[in-house]
Design an enzyme around this catalytic site. Structure first.
Site, mmCIF file in Angstrom:
data_model
loop_
_atom_site.group_PDB
_atom_site.id
_atom_site.type_symbol
_atom_site.label_atom_id
_atom_site.label_comp_id
_atom_site.label_asym_id
_atom_site.label_seq_id
_atom_site.Cartn_x
_atom_site.Cartn_y
_atom_site.Cartn_z
ATOM 1 N N ASP A 14 -35.641 66.144 -6.949
ATOM 2 C CA ASP A 14 -35.075 65.787 -8.241
ATOM 3 C C ASP A 14 -36.060 64.798 -8.867
ATOM 4 O OD1 ASP A 14 -33.111 65.330 -10.298
ATOM 5 O OD2 ASP A 14 -32.587 63.467 -9.275
ATOM 6 N N ASP A 16 -35.301 62.196 -11.967
ATOM 7 C CA ASP A 16 -34.767 60.912 -12.410
ATOM 8 C C ASP A 16 -34.048 60.202 -11.268
ATOM 9 O OD1 ASP A 16 -35.430 61.001 -15.296
ATOM 10 O OD2 ASP A 16 -34.157 62.777 -15.250
ATOM 11 N N ASP A 179 -30.493 61.931 -5.743
ATOM 12 C CA ASP A 179 -29.747 60.665 -5.857
ATOM 13 C C ASP A 179 -28.378 60.879 -6.471
ATOM 14 O OD1 ASP A 179 -30.822 61.296 -8.425
ATOM 15 O OD2 ASP A 179 -30.568 59.213 -9.048
#
Length: 233
Positions: A14, A16, A179
């Site tokens: 991922d 961000d 996250d």
């Protein structure tokens, strides 16, 4: 000897909050915009947005806070603020070391982000162009026509895997770094292994089930535990 967790052949990140320190900036940007309407943007709401397409996230914010604007207007106001902050974002701790290590050892790596292509370019062109050239490909789920359903659906990771040379690898040999709760759910739905690196502000009661490893930052990651080449001393 470290516990062997898997036999990973491919890695998908991922962006961000995993590669780029932009989740903090998203909080600032949306918080500033929403404050104009007398409302507060907190982590109980932010946790519902992480990993989703921006237009979906904006819709959730407008509905839950009963804002007198459309999701498109919210994104437009946010984009003005993003252009000031995002081009100067930093890499997350441990990201540069791990990505360069995997690239050097010829491990296929990719990025799957909920961002649109234009948002990706805004975040990366000023400081991180060279870094992102290390990846085999970048999948911008927010604008890619092959992504029919955003996270937590598996599309973000199944499509990313399909774009590796030779087609999709065995999903059980693919490791995902995430996250977001929806991101972990997406990776697991795709049949992949998932490393969860949650923000300190994310309520533990909201943590997903089923992730294969959890850590505070990528600096804790030991590649050899996953069948990947160990870092050189």
């Amino acid at each position: 000897m470290a516990e062997r967790r898997g036999n990973i052949t491919h890695v998908i990140f991922d962006m961000d909050g995993i590669l780029l320190d932009t989740e903090r900036l998203y909080t600032e940007v949306f918080g500033d915009v929403i404050a104009r309407y007398g409302k507060k943007f907190d982590w109980s709401l932010k946790s519902k947005l992480m990993g989703r397409k921006l237009i979906i996230s904006a819709g959730i914010v407008v509905e839950e806070l009963d804002l007198p604007i459309t999701p498109e207007q919210l994104l437009h106001e946010g984009e003005i603020e993003q252009k000031k902050k995002f081009p100067l974002c930093n890499l997350m701790p441990g990201a540069d070391k791990l990505v360069r290590h995997l690239h050097k050892n010829k491990i296929p790596i990719a990025v799957s982000t909920g961002s649109t292509k234009s948002s990706f370019e805004m975040k990366t062109q000023t400081r991180h162009q060279e870094f992102f050239k290390l990846f085999h490909h970048i999948l911008c789920c927010g604008s890619d026509p092959e992504i029919k359903h955003g996270k937590p659906a598996p599309d973000a990771y199944t499509v990313a895997a399909e774009r590796f040379d030779g087609g999709s690898p065995d999903p059980s040999n693919v490791l995902v770094f995430e996250d977001a709760v929806t991101g972990i759910q997406s990776a697991l739905a795709a049949g992949m292994k998932a490393v969860f690196i949650p923000d300190d502000n994310l309520d533990k009661a909201l943590w997903p089930n089923g992730y294969h490893q959890i850590m505070k930052s990528m600096e804790e990651f030991k590649p050899e535990e996953w069948g990947l080449p160990a870092y050189e001393e």
